[in-house]
Design a protein around this motif. Structure first.
Motif, PDB file in Angstrom:
ATOM      1  N   THR A  85      36.696  -6.206  56.409  1.00  0.00           N
ATOM      2  CA  THR A  85      36.967  -7.299  55.791  1.00  0.00           C
ATOM      3  C   THR A  85      36.882  -7.322  54.236  1.00  0.00           C
ATOM      4  O   THR A  85      37.239  -8.072  53.513  1.00  0.00           O
ATOM      5  CB  THR A  85      35.611  -8.115  55.987  1.00  0.00           C
ATOM      6  N   CYS A 145      30.010 -13.278  54.443  1.00  0.00           N
ATOM      7  CA  CYS A 145      30.383 -14.403  55.712  1.00  0.00           C
ATOM      8  C   CYS A 145      29.002 -14.473  56.648  1.00  0.00           C
ATOM      9  O   CYS A 145      29.299 -15.177  57.630  1.00  0.00           O
ATOM     10  CB  CYS A 145      31.432 -13.678  56.330  1.00  0.00           C
ATOM     11  N   HIS A 192      32.437  -2.964  58.954  1.00  0.00           N
ATOM     12  CA  HIS A 192      32.389  -4.204  58.730  1.00  0.00           C
ATOM     13  C   HIS A 192      33.150  -4.350  57.255  1.00  0.00           C
ATOM     14  O   HIS A 192      34.270  -5.081  56.953  1.00  0.00           O
ATOM     15  CB  HIS A 192      31.221  -5.198  58.665  1.00  0.00           C
TER      16      HIS A 192
END
Length: 306
Positions: free
Chosen positions: A298, A281, A294
């Motif tokens: 995600t 991302c 993170h």
């Protein structure tokens, strides 16, 4: 009476005849007698990690140094010091021929790609005696997954940080990094001690140290990347050495010196402060803690260093 062992390239020798009141020059003379290394170019190290002793004053007594009976002294020849010249009157024809400056083997890193599989490429390189094959990573990942899956009690979620099955799926992916768990598994599989020398802390972590293995291989680690270490003669076509004896403490001292040199040149990555970005991302992150958080939020685990 001091009973000391002297380790050098020509083997290990027992030093006798010295006491705590013996002077430095007596020690250096004894070392020269046993190893053939002239007093003027001796580098004598003691302790662990081995550190150099300042033996510049030959009249100082050994009791003034951190040396006690039963210790092992590691002796090397300092390359940056001029060798003593033969006495006057000795013709060149009678003097021993001098060796080329690059005739001594040197421990150095063999750089491998930073492709998320540097650990596996590096381990394969050293255990196979210097075979560079970046295509080995999938096979080694599969090997680790197979070992972990076969022993769920030893490799539980408490050890792996995820369920056994999740870990096996995770380690097989080509975008995940190996670390201490994988090094430990590969040490057992290859039946050799794997020493990882850290350039930030100048520390060596020895995997398989207590297993009684006879072989030792070495990696150097800068916080995010592994490279294999090999010993070779500069400019020579002779194959480099990557497998050493676990009784060879000199190679560990040389590896620590290499790591210390890298530290002085700041050739390391502070894993708590280095900048990353998510390759999925593109989010910017700082340090491994943010990257870990993170990934949990995600599911993204492919990171690149900025």
């Amino acid at each position: 009476m001091l009973r000391l062992r002297c380790k050098a390239k020509n083997g290990t020798h027992v030093m006798q005849g010295l006491t705590s009141l013996s002077c430095v020059q007596e020690l250096k003379d004894k070392v020269a007698e046993l190893t053939g290394i002239p007093c003027e170019v001796q580098k004598i190290m003691a302790g662990y990690p081995p550190s150099s002793l300042d033996l510049s004053n030959g009249d100082v007594h050994l009791q003034d140094f951190p040396i006690k009976s039963g210790d092992t002294l590691i002796v090397e020849e300092e390359k940056n010091k001029p060798k003593p010249q033969p006495p006057l009157g000795v013709s060149k024809s009678n003097a021993s021929p001098s060796l080329p400056k690059d005739s001594s083997p040197v421990l150095a890193r063999r750089v491998v790609p930073a492709d998320n599989s540097c650990l596996f490429t590096s381990v394969f390189f050293v255990v196979e005696g210097g075979v560079y094959d970046p295509s080995c990573a999938p096979e080694m990942r599969g090997l680790i997954a197979q070992i972990v899956a076969s022993d769920p009690s030893s490799y539980s979620e408490a050890v792996l940080g995820k369920s056994n099955q999740e870990y096996c799926d995770w380690i097989r992916r080509d975008d995940t990094w190996g670390g201490a768990i994988e090094v430990s598994i590969l040490s057992k599989f290859y039946q050799c001690e794997i020493c990882v020398v850290d350039t930030q802390t100048v520390r060596v972590d020895r995997f398989g140290e207590d297993a009684g293995f006879s072989k030792r291989v070495l990696l150097i680690y800068n916080g995010i990347h592994y490279d294999p270490l090999q010993r070779a003669v500069p400019g020579s076509d002779a194959p480099a050495q990557t497998i050493f004896s676990t009784s060879d403490d000199i190679i560990l001292a040389q590896a620590l010196e290499l790591a210390d040199e890298a530290r002085r040149k700041r050739q390391f990555t502070d894993v708590n402060r280095f900048s990353l970005h998510c390759m999925v991302c593109q989010k910017g992150l700082v340090g491994q803690a943010e990257a870990r958080d993170h990934a949990k939020e995600t599911g993204h685990t492919n990171f690149g260093e900025v």
